[in-house]
Every structure is written in structure tokens, then in C-alpha cells.
Design an enzyme around this catalytic site. Structure first.
Site, PDB file in Angstrom:
ATOM      1  N   HIS A  11       0.796  -1.231   0.000  1.00 58.70           N
ATOM      2  CA  HIS A  11       0.000   0.000   0.000  1.00 58.70           C
ATOM      3  C   HIS A  11       0.828   1.281   0.000  1.00 58.70           C
ATOM      4  CE1 HIS A  11       1.095  -0.343   4.197  1.00 58.70           C
ATOM      5  NE2 HIS A  11       0.702   0.898   4.398  1.00 58.70           N
ATOM      6  N   LEU A  14       3.683   3.093  -5.419  1.00 60.96           N
ATOM      7  CA  LEU A  14       2.978   4.002  -6.340  1.00 60.96           C
ATOM      8  C   LEU A  14       1.516   3.577  -6.533  1.00 60.96           C
ATOM      9  CD1 LEU A  14       3.172   6.314  -8.510  1.00 60.96           C
ATOM     10  CD2 LEU A  14       3.753   4.524 -10.142  1.00 60.96           C
ATOM     11  N   GLY A  16      -0.237   1.123  -4.839  1.00 60.96           N
ATOM     12  CA  GLY A  16      -0.940   0.922  -3.575  1.00 60.96           C
ATOM     13  C   GLY A  16      -1.420   2.248  -2.992  1.00 60.96           C
ATOM     14  N   LEU A 105      -1.665  -7.582  -9.768  1.00 58.87           N
ATOM     15  CA  LEU A 105      -1.094  -6.600 -10.678  1.00 58.87           C
ATOM     16  C   LEU A 105       0.041  -7.207 -11.485  1.00 58.87           C
ATOM     17  CD1 LEU A 105      -1.685  -3.351 -10.683  1.00 58.87           C
ATOM     18  CD2 LEU A 105      -2.687  -4.627  -8.811  1.00 58.87           C
ATOM     19  N   GLY A 106      -0.135  -7.272 -12.781  1.00 56.39           N
ATOM     20  CA  GLY A 106       0.958  -7.672 -13.672  1.00 56.39           C
ATOM     21  C   GLY A 106       1.525  -6.434 -14.317  1.00 56.39           C
ATOM     22  N   SER A 107       1.932  -6.554 -15.584  1.00 59.30           N
ATOM     23  CA  SER A 107       2.509  -5.407 -16.276  1.00 59.30           C
ATOM     24  C   SER A 107       2.461  -5.677 -17.774  1.00 59.30           C
ATOM     25  CB  SER A 107       3.951  -5.228 -15.821  1.00 59.30           C
ATOM     26  OG  SER A 107       4.614  -4.350 -16.699  1.00 59.30           O
ATOM     27  N   SER A 108       2.459  -4.585 -18.567  1.00 58.25           N
ATOM     28  CA  SER A 108       2.354  -4.760 -20.022  1.00 58.25           C
ATOM     29  C   SER A 108       3.574  -5.471 -20.616  1.00 58.25           C
ATOM     30  CB  SER A 108       2.159  -3.401 -20.705  1.00 58.25           C
ATOM     31  OG  SER A 108       3.212  -2.534 -20.384  1.00 58.25           O
ATOM     32  N   CYS A 109       4.656  -5.587 -19.827  1.00 59.19           N
ATOM     33  CA  CYS A 109       5.848  -6.265 -20.368  1.00 59.19           C
ATOM     34  C   CYS A 109       5.673  -7.783 -20.446  1.00 59.19           C
ATOM     35  CB  CYS A 109       7.086  -5.922 -19.548  1.00 59.19           C
ATOM     36  SG  CYS A 109       7.023  -6.612 -17.904  1.00 59.19           S
ATOM     37  N   TYR A 136      11.393 -10.542 -14.937  1.00 57.70           N
ATOM     38  CA  TYR A 136      10.217  -9.918 -14.307  1.00 57.70           C
ATOM     39  C   TYR A 136       8.953 -10.335 -15.055  1.00 57.70           C
ATOM     40  CZ  TYR A 136       7.330  -5.745 -13.105  1.00 57.70           C
ATOM     41  OH  TYR A 136       6.339  -4.863 -12.703  1.00 57.70           O
ATOM     42  N   LYS A 140       5.640 -12.391 -13.705  1.00 60.55           N
ATOM     43  CA  LYS A 140       4.275 -11.863 -13.838  1.00 60.55           C
ATOM     44  C   LYS A 140       3.399 -12.823 -14.652  1.00 60.55           C
ATOM     45  CE  LYS A 140       4.647  -7.987 -11.590  1.00 60.55           C
ATOM     46  NZ  LYS A 140       3.876  -7.770 -10.377  1.00 60.55           N
ATOM     47  N   THR A 164      -0.358  -0.428 -18.053  1.00 60.97           N
ATOM     48  CA  THR A 164       0.719   0.130 -18.848  1.00 60.97           C
ATOM     49  C   THR A 164       1.747   0.812 -17.925  1.00 60.97           C
ATOM     50  OG1 THR A 164       1.173   1.562 -20.699  1.00 60.97           O
ATOM     51  CG2 THR A 164      -0.514   2.333 -19.144  1.00 60.97           C
ATOM     52  N   HIS A 179      11.671   4.154 -13.119  1.00 60.00           N
ATOM     53  CA  HIS A 179      11.146   4.203 -14.486  1.00 60.00           C
ATOM     54  C   HIS A 179      11.472   5.557 -15.122  1.00 60.00           C
ATOM     55  CE1 HIS A 179       8.503   0.985 -12.743  1.00 60.00           C
ATOM     56  NE2 HIS A 179       8.854   0.420 -13.870  1.00 60.00           N
ATOM     57  N   ARG A 209       6.009   4.667 -25.552  1.00 55.81           N
ATOM     58  CA  ARG A 209       5.432   4.165 -24.303  1.00 55.81           C
ATOM     59  C   ARG A 209       4.081   4.841 -24.067  1.00 55.81           C
ATOM     60  NH1 ARG A 209       8.928   1.120 -25.007  1.00 55.81           N
ATOM     61  NH2 ARG A 209      10.547   0.357 -23.602  1.00 55.81           N
TER      62      ARG A 209
END
Ligand SMILES: NC(=O)C1=CN([C@@H]2O[C@H](COP(=O)(O)OP(=O)(O)OC[C@H]3O[C@@H](n4cnc5c(N)ncnc54)[C@H](OP(=O)(O)O)[C@@H]3O)[C@@H](O)[C@H]2O)C=CC1
Ligand SMILES: C[C@H]1O[C@H](OP(=O)(O)OP(=O)(O)OC[C@H]2O[C@@H](n3cnc4c(=O)[nH]c(N)nc43)[C@H](O)[C@@H]2O)[C@@H](O)[C@@H](O)C1=O
Length: 318
Positions: A11, A14, A16, A105-109, A136, A140, A164, A179, A209
Site C-alpha cells: 500500500h 505508487l 498501492g 497486478l501484472g505489467s504490459s511487459c 520480471y 508476472k 501500462t 522508471h 510508451r
């Protein structure tokens, strides 16, 4: 109405922080949080004990080892193993404690490096991954598969969301491991303060991006978590990957976004590209049609979000 118990793992990060912020106006949730120091999710026994003691109804899984392109390249073991350990512990404990809904939570990568654009959810595992963040991404992808496996084997309702690239208040502003947006906010601000004649931006400047403001993601997470029973059940049904993209639907080049940060900070010097640094994936624009069809759309324009993010940086670190 009886309140639902919601555990937000991670939590203070960013995402959370944004999820907590989105929850601040809600009275239908009792929110449970633990800092990393209070509960290390890599500790299997502690994680299990926490879930069995508190038995949350819902979980939002934001806790992870996270970083930018260079951190991913420099610490591949951490990005693979820490994330796999956290995920195994949380999925197993959540299942044992009988939690009702989980958002992972995953990620677009997670999508192949050279995907057709915009990237649809069904492109998962259709091609090779980008080398700079493969460990990573694999962790994910394992998380997505865990959601699906639990849904198939045990009838749970675990949903994997793929945001994203994010930015916003409380971001990690580390000069090398963060990032691109927080890194550039810091670099342009410091150059302005010191009167440096030029600022270096990594790579060729040509990768594209898609950037999303964190409070929009916090709202999207709560929107999905609060979907009516039949809609959440449809997204997490046993015969389909429980996966949904979260993005804004448009992207910019790194050069363009660097120019925007430069203008937002008010830096008047030169912008120099350092081609010795990695570019990473050439483009990863998400197809957000599935989320839009449910009735949700991002609302913060990049220029507005960047102004807020810069203000936040100055308040915390300026
Ligand atoms: N930032 C981005 O651009 C994107 C992020 N995501 C995903 O969103 C999620 C959240 O990312 P973000 O908020 O940016 O990440 P942050 O690095 O900002 O936050 C991660 C959080 O996880 C916590 N954490 C890490 N390891 C552990 C652990 N072993 N036990 C308990 N807590 C732990 C951290 O706690 P502490 O601060 O105490 O160490 C921190 O609160 C991640 O799954 C990430 O993959 C997806 C797409 C883009
Ligand atoms: C969210 C996402 O984040 C990472 O992937 P990424 O999209 O490549 O993210 P990034 O923000 O680090 O870089 C984006 C682009 O920007 C360029 N760039 C310029 N100057 C700086 C700079 O100063 N710092 C950084 N980090 N990048 C810079 C950089 O060279 C690259 O071309 C992975 O963690 C991945 O796993 C993941 O999920």
C-alpha cells in the site's frame, strides 16, 4: 451494510498509494494494510498466518519487486525470484483463507516484444519476450497463470490486470533504478536547480510508451473489484485467461515525453540522447477495448498528470 475486508498488499508503493487514495471516499470497505517491515510477503509462514488471522474478503496485490529498465537488467534474480516467492506465498495463503476476489497486478511487459499494436489480451505467450525485463515478465506471467489455475482447479475468482507504464505521486525517483518519468523529472529538476547546460535521456528516444497517471489506475482497480457478481464471474471464468489490460489507449515517443517533462519542469538547456543505454521494447500500446466495454476509461491527460507528479516531486525531494 456489512463492510468487506480489503487487504492492499504494497500500500505504500505508487499503485498501492493510489488505490488507498481511491478508497478514501468509500465506506463499504474496511482496509487492511501492512508495511514490508511489518509483514514480509516473502516469508511463507508469516504470510499464511496473516491471511488466516485476518481472512480478508478481497485482496489487491500491488506488492512486488519493481523497477525500470536498468534495475531489471542489473538485478534479474531479484526480479524473478522475489516476485515468484511473494506470489506463491500470497496465492497459496489467499486460497487457504478462502478469499473471495483478488486483483493481481501484472505489467504490459508480459506480452511478446514484437507484438502487433495495440496489444490485445490474447497475444499473451504468442512470441519471445523483451530481453531487458524477461525475468520480471516471466514472474508476472506465472502470476497470471496462478490466477487462472486457481480459478480452474478451485473455482476462485482471481483477476490479473495488466497496467501500462505508470507514474504519479509517491513514485520511486531513484536516478538509475526508477522508471523513465520519475527519472527524468528528477534529472531535469536537478539540472534546472544547478544550472547544468544539458540533460541526458537514455536510448535513441524512438521507443514508444503509453503512460498512465496512478490515480486513474487506483480508480480502475476499485471499478473492477466492485463489478457486479455476474461481470466479475465472467472475467474470472474457468475457461479463459483472467486477464485485462489497463491503459489510456495512446502512446508517445521517449523523446516527446522527455520534451514534455523538460517543459513541465521549466528547464531551458539542451536535451541529449545517450544511445549506449538500452531502448527496451520498441512499442507496447495496450488495447483497452475489454476494459472500455465494461464502462471504464482513464481520464487524466499526460500533461496534467505530469504537472501533478512534478509538484509531488518538489514537495518530497525538491
Ligand atoms: N510502476 C509501474 O510503472 C507499473 C507497476 N505495475 C505493477 O504494479 C504493482 C505495484 O507497482 P508499484 O506501486 O509501481 O511498485 P512500488 O515499488 O512503488 O511498490 C511496491 C510495494 O511492494 C512492497 N513490497 C515489495 N516487496 C515486498 C515484500 N517482500 N513484502 C511486503 N511488501 C513488499 C513495497 O513495500 P516497501 O515500500 O515497504 O518496500 C511497496 O509498498 C507491481 O506488481 C508492478 O509490477 C505494473 C505496470 C507498471
Ligand atoms: C513498467 C515497465 O518498466 C520497465 O520497462 P520500460 O517500459 O522499458 O521502462 P522504463 O521506464 O525503465 O524505460 C522506458 C524507456 O525510457 C528510456 N529512458 C530514457 N531515459 C531514461 C531514464 O533516465 N530512466 C529510465 N528508466 N528509462 C529511461 C528507456 O531507455 C526506455 O526506452 C520494466 O521494468 C518493465 O518490466 C515494466 O513493466
Amino acid at each position: 451494510m456489512e463492510k468487506k475486508k480489503l487487504f492492499i498488499a504494497g500500500h505504500r508503493g505508487l499503485v498501492g498509494t493510489a488505490t488507498l487514495q481511491a478508497l478514501s471516499a468509500r465506506t463499504d470497505y474496511e482496509v487492511l494494510t501492512r508495511t514490508h517491515d511489518e509483514l514480509d510477503l516473502e516469508d511463507r509462514d508469516a504470510t499464511r498466518a496473516f491471511f488466516l488471522e485476518h481472512r480478508p474478503d478481497h485482496v489487491v496485490m500491488c506488492a512486488a519487486k519493481v523497477g525500470g529498465i536498468l534495475a531489471n537488467s542489473n538485478f534479474p534474480v531479484d526480479f524473478l525470484h522475489n516476485n515468484l516467492r511473494i506470489q506463491l506465498n500470497v496465492f497459496d495463503a489467499a486460497h487457504e483463507a478462502g478469499i473471495d476476489r483478488m486483483i493481481f497486478l501484472g505489467s504490459s511487459c508480459i506480452y511478446p516484444r514484437d507484438c502487433p499494436q495495440p496489444i490485445k489480451e490474447e497475444y499473451l505467450l504468442t512470441g519471445p519476450l523483451e530481453a531487458t525485463n524477461r525475468p520480471y515478465a516471466l514472474a508476472k506471467i506465472a502470476g497470471v497463470e496462478s490466477c487462472w489455475a486457481f480459478n480452474r482447479q478451485y473455482g476462485t475468482r482471481y483477476l490479473a490486470v495488466m497496467p501500462t507504464n505508470m507514474y504519479g505521486p509517491g513514485d520511486n525517483y531513484h536516478p538509475e533504478h526508477s522508471h523513465v518519468l520519475p527519472a527524468l523529472i528528477r534529472r531535469f529538476h536537478e539540472a534546472k536547480t544547478k544550472g547544468d547546460p544539458a540533460v541526458v535521456v537514455w536510448g535513441s528516444g524512438t521507443p514508444r510508451r503509453e503512460f498512465m497517471y496512478s490515480s486513474d489506475l487506483g480508480e480502475a482497480i476499485l471499478f473492477l473489484l466492485g463489478l457486479p457478481e455476474e461481470k466479475f464471474a465472467e472475467l474470472t471464468r474457468a475457461n479463459a485467461t483472467p486477464l485485462i489490460n489497463i491503459g489510456v489507449g495512446e502512446d508517445v515517443t521517449i523523446r516527446e515525453v522527455a520534451e514534455l517533462v523538460k517543459a513541465t519542469v521549466g528547464y531551458t538547456g539542451e536535451l541529449r540522447l545517450d544511445a549506449t543505454k538500452p531502448d527496451g521494447t520498441p512499442r507496447k500500446l495496450l488495447d483497452v477495448g475489454r476494459l472500455a466495454s465494461l464502462g471504464w476509461k482513464a481520464r487524466t491527460p499526460l500533461a496534467v498528470g505530469l504537472k501533478n507528479a512534478y509538484r509531488d516531486f518538489v514537495e518530497r525531494h525538491g
